[in-house]
Design an enzyme around this catalytic site. Sequence first.
Site, PDB file in Angstrom:
ATOM      1  N   ASN A   1       0.809  -1.234   0.000  1.00  0.00           N
ATOM      2  CA  ASN A   1       0.000   0.000   0.000  1.00  0.00           C
ATOM      3  C   ASN A   1       0.842   1.285   0.000  1.00  0.00           C
ATOM      4  OD1 ASN A   1       0.718  -0.496   2.647  1.00  0.00           O
ATOM      5  ND2 ASN A   1      -1.247   0.126   3.505  1.00  0.00           N
TER       6      ASN A   1
ATOM      7  N   GLU B   1       8.767   3.588  14.109  1.00  0.00           N
ATOM      8  CA  GLU B   1       9.543   4.022  12.942  1.00  0.00           C
ATOM      9  C   GLU B   1       9.514   5.542  12.884  1.00  0.00           C
ATOM     10  OE1 GLU B   1       7.962   1.739   9.586  1.00  0.00           O
ATOM     11  OE2 GLU B   1       9.427   0.181  10.018  1.00  0.00           O
TER      12      GLU B   1
ATOM     13  N   CYS C   1      -3.045   1.689   6.824  1.00  0.00           N
ATOM     14  CA  CYS C   1      -3.175   1.095   8.156  1.00  0.00           C
ATOM     15  C   CYS C   1      -3.736   2.104   9.149  1.00  0.00           C
ATOM     16  CB  CYS C   1      -1.818   0.595   8.616  1.00  0.00           C
ATOM     17  SG  CYS C   1      -0.550   1.867   8.452  1.00  0.00           S
TER      18      CYS C   1
ATOM     19  N   GLU D   1       5.044  -3.513  12.240  1.00  0.00           N
ATOM     20  CA  GLU D   1       4.070  -2.435  11.986  1.00  0.00           C
ATOM     21  C   GLU D   1       2.879  -3.112  11.341  1.00  0.00           C
ATOM     22  OE1 GLU D   1       4.196   0.726  12.716  1.00  0.00           O
ATOM     23  OE2 GLU D   1       6.284   1.065  13.220  1.00  0.00           O
TER      24      GLU D   1
HETATM   25  P1  NAD Z   1       0.416  -8.840   4.051  1.00  0.00           P
HETATM   26  O1  NAD Z   1       0.643  -9.153   5.489  1.00  0.00           O
HETATM   27  O2  NAD Z   1      -0.407  -9.747   3.256  1.00  0.00           O
HETATM   28  O3  NAD Z   1       1.820  -8.752   3.291  1.00  0.00           O
HETATM   29  C1  NAD Z   1       2.853  -7.905   3.741  1.00  0.00           C
HETATM   30  C2  NAD Z   1       4.176  -8.452   3.275  1.00  0.00           C
HETATM   31  O4  NAD Z   1       4.359  -9.719   3.896  1.00  0.00           O
HETATM   32  C3  NAD Z   1       4.276  -8.693   1.769  1.00  0.00           C
HETATM   33  O5  NAD Z   1       5.586  -8.383   1.366  1.00  0.00           O
HETATM   34  C4  NAD Z   1       4.028 -10.173   1.645  1.00  0.00           C
HETATM   35  O6  NAD Z   1       4.664 -10.751   0.525  1.00  0.00           O
HETATM   36  C5  NAD Z   1       4.666 -10.686   2.919  1.00  0.00           C
HETATM   37  N1  NAD Z   1       4.172 -11.980   3.384  1.00  0.00           N
HETATM   38  C6  NAD Z   1       2.922 -12.474   3.317  1.00  0.00           C
HETATM   39  N2  NAD Z   1       2.894 -13.706   3.854  1.00  0.00           N
HETATM   40  C7  NAD Z   1       4.154 -13.980   4.264  1.00  0.00           C
HETATM   41  C8  NAD Z   1       4.768 -15.096   4.895  1.00  0.00           C
HETATM   42  N3  NAD Z   1       4.079 -16.170   5.226  1.00  0.00           N
HETATM   43  N4  NAD Z   1       6.097 -15.028   5.161  1.00  0.00           N
HETATM   44  C9  NAD Z   1       6.803 -13.933   4.841  1.00  0.00           C
HETATM   45  N5  NAD Z   1       6.282 -12.853   4.244  1.00  0.00           N
HETATM   46  C10 NAD Z   1       4.966 -12.870   3.974  1.00  0.00           C
HETATM   47  O7  NAD Z   1      -0.105  -7.343   4.021  1.00  0.00           O
HETATM   48  P2  NAD Z   1      -0.462  -6.441   2.740  1.00  0.00           P
HETATM   49  O8  NAD Z   1      -1.784  -6.894   2.244  1.00  0.00           O
HETATM   50  O9  NAD Z   1       0.684  -6.386   1.791  1.00  0.00           O
HETATM   51  O10 NAD Z   1      -0.561  -4.998   3.406  1.00  0.00           O
HETATM   52  C11 NAD Z   1      -1.682  -4.554   4.048  1.00  0.00           C
HETATM   53  C12 NAD Z   1      -1.543  -4.706   5.549  1.00  0.00           C
HETATM   54  O11 NAD Z   1      -0.389  -3.995   5.993  1.00  0.00           O
HETATM   55  C13 NAD Z   1      -2.711  -4.111   6.280  1.00  0.00           C
HETATM   56  O12 NAD Z   1      -3.079  -4.937   7.357  1.00  0.00           O
HETATM   57  C14 NAD Z   1      -2.146  -2.781   6.791  1.00  0.00           C
HETATM   58  O13 NAD Z   1      -2.815  -2.271   7.901  1.00  0.00           O
HETATM   59  C15 NAD Z   1      -0.737  -3.162   7.094  1.00  0.00           C
HETATM   60  N6  NAD Z   1       0.133  -1.970   7.118  1.00  0.00           N
HETATM   61  C16 NAD Z   1       0.602  -1.532   8.316  1.00  0.00           C
HETATM   62  C17 NAD Z   1       1.389  -0.387   8.374  1.00  0.00           C
HETATM   63  C18 NAD Z   1       1.927   0.111   9.698  1.00  0.00           C
HETATM   64  O14 NAD Z   1       2.839   0.925   9.673  1.00  0.00           O
HETATM   65  N7  NAD Z   1       1.408  -0.318  10.829  1.00  0.00           N
HETATM   66  C19 NAD Z   1       1.698   0.319   7.208  1.00  0.00           C
HETATM   67  C20 NAD Z   1       1.196  -0.157   5.994  1.00  0.00           C
HETATM   68  C21 NAD Z   1       0.418  -1.312   5.977  1.00  0.00           C
END
Ligand code: NAD
Length: 480
Positions: free
Chosen positions: A152, A459, A285, A251
Amino acid sequence: MNLQKNRPFINGKWVNPTKGKKFNVDNPADPGEQTLVMDCGVEECKNAVDAAHNALPAWSSKSATERGEILKKWYELILENQDKLAAIMTEEQGKPLAEAKGEIVYGASFVKWFAEEAVRAYGETIPAPASASRFITIRQPVGVVAAITPWNFPSAMITRKAAPALAAGCTIVIKPSEETPMSALGLAALAEKAGMPPGVFNVITISDPTVFSEVIFSDDRVRKLSFTGSTQVGKRLMEAASQSIKKISLELGGNAPFIVFEDADLKRAVSGLMMAKFRNCGQACTAANRIYIHSDIYDDFMKLFKEKVKNLKVGPGTQSGVNLGPLINQKAVKKVRQLLKDAVDKGARVTLGGKEMEKDSLFFQPTILENCTEEMNVFKEEIFGPVAAIYRFDDYDKIMASANRTPYGLASYFYSADVARCWLAAEALESGMVGINSGFISDASAPFGGIKESGIGREGSRYGLDEYLEIKYMSFGGIK
Ligand code: NAD
């Protein structure tokens, strides 16, 4: 300079993975348009860790000033190339070009901040209990860092990790989301140009994230994982990191309340909500997920809010004047549709929008959902789409309890003109960050992060550097 790359960057080289596999990266505004990116396997992941490990002694023994100089150069190059980087981001992620450019500048601000912060990794002297002793602490880099980032914010989520890690003297292996790997590669090309030595900054492009995580978790040389993504995946990674007690920063997801009290400045509250709800098409997020409006001002507020929402222009991010791009993929559209159906089945009313712009399109109408209650899934889950879920309230205590009734604790927002209430509400909200009469809270100088199931660590700010440093305590004896 060409920043359009499609292969991993390992040990200072653009590498062709041995198996020669590729994966598609879709343009969400036009899913027929795809870019092929080289798909890494175990070998490339291991090579990247080897490279980061080999580069660590020389990088960590550079002075903080020297590392800061390279980071400053990287920062300048990112700003010089912001149009190109923004175009890459819009193509793979969908957000409007102006917003993409905003993210590049915001992401770059972390590089600048930590380039300057590198020289402030102070230790301390501690009064020792015995006159013959002296106690001091120094702070040293954690070591090789693995970073996993979401789609995102494909650029800023990388600089928020890489800049403090590199400033602290760590080396890094980054695995961007498989949906948006090209923004990371553009940053790598500029890091190379800035003079980052080989192996210090590595990017793995990979379609199966578990291949990457298995390599990093089975390698003791990786001392830290910094992850941004969903809470569900974060929990899994935290468990895996426990095998070798890696330091972790997480995060994770959010479920932000946005409360408008009866004494709020309504115009300000509406513009704050537009930002907190519709930025990145609701895919943030920190997005306002549960919007509470006091009964006394409900009708006035909703009138102003609806007028603004009606004026939002939806379309491809490359078109001028567009406010909302597409959602990232069909899965995201399906989720928004299901949340709306569940809410309507339980008594909510769609009073604006409510569906895709066209059948099977990733473009979704800006939507207002009224009469929401705690029984609905929109109350419990991240919506991650352009849906404003509205709750009406009368009672302060009840609404504060409701706002905290979530396992998440990333961001909260509220609008009020009462100073005492501002203090009390801000203290009572269970989240790492609170926007008070403000709908936008992120800044390189401020600590970004969550409590409860929204994560561990911060961060940005001076605390952001701590995540990549270990404290070493030294006890000197026999002084007298
Ligand atoms: P996601 O958890 O599906 O994926 C995030 C990352 O993790 C990707 O690079 C993905 O390839 C990797 N990933 C997925 N499964 C994995 C596994 N089993 N092992 C290792 N890596 C794995 O999340 P998304 O859909 O890409 O992003 C959206 C989410 O991120 C939302 O929940 C959002 O709230 C959160 N987010 C949080 C912040 C914050 O700063 N708190 C910022 C941006 C997004």
